[in-house]
Design an enzyme around this catalytic site. Structure first.
Site, PDB file in Angstrom:
ATOM      1  N   ARG A 207       0.678  -1.274  -0.011  1.00  0.00           N
ATOM      2  CA  ARG A 207       0.012  -0.021   0.011  1.00  0.00           C
ATOM      3  C   ARG A 207       0.790   1.101   0.004  1.00  0.00           C
ATOM      4  O   ARG A 207       0.423   2.246  -0.812  1.00  0.00           O
ATOM      5  CB  ARG A 207      -0.992  -0.018   1.099  1.00  0.00           C
ATOM      6  CG  ARG A 207      -2.139  -0.964   1.122  1.00  0.00           C
ATOM      7  CD  ARG A 207      -3.346  -0.818   2.001  1.00  0.00           C
ATOM      8  NE  ARG A 207      -2.751  -1.583   3.475  1.00  0.00           N
ATOM      9  CZ  ARG A 207      -3.180  -2.854   3.478  1.00  0.00           C
ATOM     10  NH1 ARG A 207      -3.889  -3.462   2.436  1.00  0.00           N
ATOM     11  NH2 ARG A 207      -2.668  -3.389   4.773  1.00  0.00           N
ATOM     12  N   PHE A 223     -10.509  -5.946  -6.993  1.00  0.00           N
ATOM     13  CA  PHE A 223     -10.782  -6.862  -5.475  1.00  0.00           C
ATOM     14  C   PHE A 223     -10.548  -5.779  -4.241  1.00  0.00           C
ATOM     15  O   PHE A 223      -9.384  -6.179  -3.691  1.00  0.00           O
ATOM     16  CB  PHE A 223      -9.867  -7.898  -5.431  1.00  0.00           C
ATOM     17  CG  PHE A 223      -9.988  -8.683  -6.823  1.00  0.00           C
ATOM     18  CD1 PHE A 223     -11.127  -9.819  -6.697  1.00  0.00           C
ATOM     19  CD2 PHE A 223      -9.032  -8.711  -7.751  1.00  0.00           C
ATOM     20  CE1 PHE A 223     -11.481 -10.396  -8.042  1.00  0.00           C
ATOM     21  CE2 PHE A 223      -9.348  -9.600  -8.810  1.00  0.00           C
ATOM     22  CZ  PHE A 223     -10.429 -10.499  -8.975  1.00  0.00           C
ATOM     23  N   ASP A 245     -15.272  -4.241  -6.361  1.00  0.00           N
ATOM     24  CA  ASP A 245     -15.435  -5.534  -5.353  1.00  0.00           C
ATOM     25  C   ASP A 245     -16.740  -6.146  -5.425  1.00  0.00           C
ATOM     26  O   ASP A 245     -17.580  -5.494  -5.711  1.00  0.00           O
ATOM     27  CB  ASP A 245     -15.229  -5.473  -3.931  1.00  0.00           C
ATOM     28  CG  ASP A 245     -14.636  -6.581  -3.132  1.00  0.00           C
ATOM     29  OD1 ASP A 245     -13.301  -6.675  -2.961  1.00  0.00           O
ATOM     30  OD2 ASP A 245     -15.552  -7.281  -2.623  1.00  0.00           O
ATOM     31  N   SER A 246     -16.884  -7.567  -5.339  1.00  0.00           N
ATOM     32  CA  SER A 246     -18.267  -8.075  -5.599  1.00  0.00           C
ATOM     33  C   SER A 246     -19.060  -8.109  -3.997  1.00  0.00           C
ATOM     34  O   SER A 246     -20.168  -8.350  -4.144  1.00  0.00           O
ATOM     35  CB  SER A 246     -17.967  -9.753  -5.705  1.00  0.00           C
ATOM     36  OG  SER A 246     -17.274 -10.319  -5.027  1.00  0.00           O
ATOM     37  N   ALA A 276     -15.592  -8.890 -10.752  1.00  0.00           N
ATOM     38  CA  ALA A 276     -14.266  -8.177 -11.196  1.00  0.00           C
ATOM     39  C   ALA A 276     -14.221  -8.853 -12.851  1.00  0.00           C
ATOM     40  O   ALA A 276     -13.740  -7.696 -13.625  1.00  0.00           O
ATOM     41  CB  ALA A 276     -13.144  -8.392 -10.604  1.00  0.00           C
ATOM     42  N   ASP A 296      -5.455  -7.490  -6.813  1.00  0.00           N
ATOM     43  CA  ASP A 296      -5.188  -8.226  -5.530  1.00  0.00           C
ATOM     44  C   ASP A 296      -6.352  -9.440  -5.114  1.00  0.00           C
ATOM     45  O   ASP A 296      -6.940  -8.779  -4.083  1.00  0.00           O
ATOM     46  CB  ASP A 296      -4.935  -7.406  -4.257  1.00  0.00           C
ATOM     47  CG  ASP A 296      -4.706  -8.109  -2.984  1.00  0.00           C
ATOM     48  OD1 ASP A 296      -4.041  -9.261  -3.020  1.00  0.00           O
ATOM     49  OD2 ASP A 296      -4.868  -7.446  -1.961  1.00  0.00           O
ATOM     50  N   CYS A 336      -1.919 -14.763  -3.607  1.00  0.00           N
ATOM     51  CA  CYS A 336      -1.629 -15.303  -2.228  1.00  0.00           C
ATOM     52  C   CYS A 336      -1.912 -16.845  -2.147  1.00  0.00           C
ATOM     53  O   CYS A 336      -2.260 -17.400  -1.181  1.00  0.00           O
ATOM     54  CB  CYS A 336      -2.439 -14.627  -1.216  1.00  0.00           C
ATOM     55  SG  CYS A 336      -4.359 -14.670  -1.556  1.00  0.00           S
TER      56      CYS A 336
HETATM   57  N1  SAH Z   1      -6.826  -5.714  -1.804  1.00  0.00           N
HETATM   58  C1  SAH Z   1      -7.550  -6.137  -0.590  1.00  0.00           C
HETATM   59  C2  SAH Z   1      -7.773  -7.486  -0.223  1.00  0.00           C
HETATM   60  C3  SAH Z   1      -8.353  -8.174  -1.125  1.00  0.00           C
HETATM   61  S1  SAH Z   1      -9.311  -9.609  -0.366  1.00  0.00           S
HETATM   62  C4  SAH Z   1      -6.772  -5.275   0.513  1.00  0.00           C
HETATM   63  O1  SAH Z   1      -5.662  -4.761   0.496  1.00  0.00           O
HETATM   64  O2  SAH Z   1      -7.552  -5.166   1.440  1.00  0.00           O
HETATM   65  C5  SAH Z   1      -9.952 -10.177  -2.029  1.00  0.00           C
HETATM   66  C6  SAH Z   1     -11.440  -9.651  -2.009  1.00  0.00           C
HETATM   67  O3  SAH Z   1     -11.959  -9.795  -3.408  1.00  0.00           O
HETATM   68  C7  SAH Z   1     -12.614  -9.539  -1.297  1.00  0.00           C
HETATM   69  O4  SAH Z   1     -12.828  -8.419  -0.830  1.00  0.00           O
HETATM   70  C8  SAH Z   1     -13.564 -10.133  -2.042  1.00  0.00           C
HETATM   71  O5  SAH Z   1     -14.994  -9.575  -1.710  1.00  0.00           O
HETATM   72  C9  SAH Z   1     -13.320  -9.923  -3.549  1.00  0.00           C
HETATM   73  N2  SAH Z   1     -13.904 -10.748  -4.583  1.00  0.00           N
HETATM   74  C10 SAH Z   1     -13.842 -12.011  -4.505  1.00  0.00           C
HETATM   75  N3  SAH Z   1     -14.160 -12.415  -5.720  1.00  0.00           N
HETATM   76  C11 SAH Z   1     -14.520 -11.628  -6.522  1.00  0.00           C
HETATM   77  C12 SAH Z   1     -15.002 -11.374  -7.906  1.00  0.00           C
HETATM   78  N4  SAH Z   1     -15.298 -12.392  -8.649  1.00  0.00           N
HETATM   79  N5  SAH Z   1     -15.130 -10.149  -8.306  1.00  0.00           N
HETATM   80  C13 SAH Z   1     -14.964  -9.064  -7.436  1.00  0.00           C
HETATM   81  N6  SAH Z   1     -14.308  -9.240  -6.105  1.00  0.00           N
HETATM   82  C14 SAH Z   1     -14.196 -10.228  -5.764  1.00  0.00           C
END
Ligand code: SAH
Length: 392
Positions: A207, A223, A245-246, A276, A296, A336
């Site tokens: 970040r 995400f 985000d979803s 996404a 991410d 991850c």
């Molecule tokens: N980048 C964030 C962490 C991401 S965690 C940070 O730094 O805090 C992964 C995220 O992806 C979650 O919030 C989840 O709701 C979202 N997610 C999972 N599948 C998804 C999809 N198909 N489309 C959009 N978002 C999604």
């Protein structure tokens, strides 16, 4: 006592802390789940002291390679104290959150402890961690300034250990609002309903990197969860930030977090609740372009068994991101997934660039950091792999 098959002591000799079921020749005695067992090799030579987990493919996780180690409250307390002391420099007025315990990498297999202000959120993810929960809680609660320990042992991996999910307060009372500062930015963390322990502390240095790279750039944060990279980009002077985000709950907290930082330009932020993959296609069809994209995603491959399907998902999402990037634009892309190694991840992104018809350079590889150390002999696990790519 666990007796290994001939030759199967090699990874232990290299200080890798896992003993897989296939390496075990026989079990002597009748150890229960989470019990401490000695590991000896086929010649009877002593190798390690470990926690036994009969339900798991990871049949034992090493507590100690030191000859004659005793696993008791004092051992757990010592390991927690050492881990917490190593992270103390990460905490100051600008940063009130840090991961205190990093599981295997801190010689506490299956134990994750995240500190958010005076609250610690604990995950016990292995049979050994489960067995020593009370000692872990006592040690964490004794850390200076800690008032509450809350459990979030509800990750899927618990099932692989034959353990049911467990959540709730373990010591003290959860404050009505858990508030943190990271790099001077205020966030609320939801340890009860948030993902994992509530916040992705392993992304702290990244970040900061986004903050340093964002100036003047039209930014896309895919995400976005509760807005970590979004707020960092805005703090760094991004021209505008679109965040996808979803999860409606994650986005609601992301907006709230932005509102908690009145110095940041809220008008420069756009939030999109969508899948996404679909939304990146929509943006592409609309001809949108960005100068900085952060990807991410959630863990697509928890283990190597999911690697093939996950590889396609990583490739798809990176391909779409690279298409949306203006020439000279930057992509910060992460995985991850325990099941996808750093080399494979890089090859997947290279394949995505090829399919996007983009020439690209790697400016940086991102991995273990002071916030998220990884034991040298333990490349597995869900540690973060990342690349900073520049589209030529
Ligand atoms: N980048 C964030 C962490 C991401 S965690 C940070 O730094 O805090 C992964 C995220 O992806 C979650 O919030 C989840 O709701 C979202 N997610 C999972 N599948 C998804 C999809 N198909 N489309 C959009 N978002 C999604």
């Amino acid at each position: 006592m666990l007796v290994l098959r001939p030759g199967r002591e090699r990874s232990l000799a290299l200080r890798h802390p896992w003993v897989f079921s296939g390496a075990v020749d026989r079990v002597i005695g009748d150890p229960g789940t989470g019990d401490t067992v000695a590991i000896v090799d086929a010649d009877g030579a002593w190798r390690a002291t470990a926690a036994y987990s009969p339900a798991s493919q990871i049949r034992a996780r090493v507590w100690s390679f030191a000859a004659g180690a005793t696993i008791d409250e004092a051992f757990i307390r010592g390991a927690v104290d050492r881990a917490a002391a190593a992270r103390a420099p990460l905490l100051d007025a600008r940063h009130t959150a840090a991961r205190l315990v990093h599981g295997e990498s801190d010689a506490l297999p299956g134990v994750i402890a995240d500190r958010y202000g005076d609250t610690v959120v604990l995950q016990c993810l292995s049979a050994g961690a489960e067995r020593w929960r009370a000692a872990l809680v006592a040690a964490l609660a004794a850390a200076p300034g800690v008032r509450c320990v809350y459990e979030r042992s509800d990750a899927d991996v618990r099932a692989l250990e034959g353990l049911p999910p467990r959540t709730g307060p373990l010591a003290g009372e959860l404050p009505p609002e858990v508030l943190i500062a990271e790099d001077g930015i205020a966030y609320r963390v939801d340890p009860v309903a948030g993902q994992k322990t509530g916040f992705f502390l392993d992304q702290r240095e990244n970040r900061r990197l986004v903050r340093d790279l964002a100036r003047g750039r039209r930014t896309l944060n895919v995400f976005c969860y509760t807005g970590g990279f979004t707020l960092a980009a805005l703090a760094g002077g991004a021209a505008a930030v679109t965040s996808i985000d979803s999860s409606a709950d994650a986005l609601a907290l992301a907006r709230e977090n932005l509102a908690r930082n009145p110095a940041l330009p809220a008008a420069a932020a756009a939030w999109v609740e969508a899948d996404a993959f679909a939304d990146l296609r929509r943006l592409r069809n609309e001809g949108a372009t960005f100068d900085l994209v952060v990807l991410d995603p959630p863990k697509f491959a928890p283990t190597a068994a999911h690697a093939a399907r996950a590889a396609r998902a990583y490739k798809d999402v990176n391909l779409l991101a690279l298409k949306l990037l203006a020439p000279g634009g930057l992509l910060l892309t992460f995985s991850c997934s325990g099941g996808i190694g750093a080399d494979l991840f890089r090859r997947i992104v290279a394949g995505a660039a090829l399919d996007a018809g983009a020439d690209a350079q790697v400016l940086r590889t991102l991995g273990a950091t002071a916030d998220h150390p990884v034991a040298l002999a333990f490349p597995e696990g869900e540690y973060l792999k990342g690349l900073v790519i520049r589209k030529v």
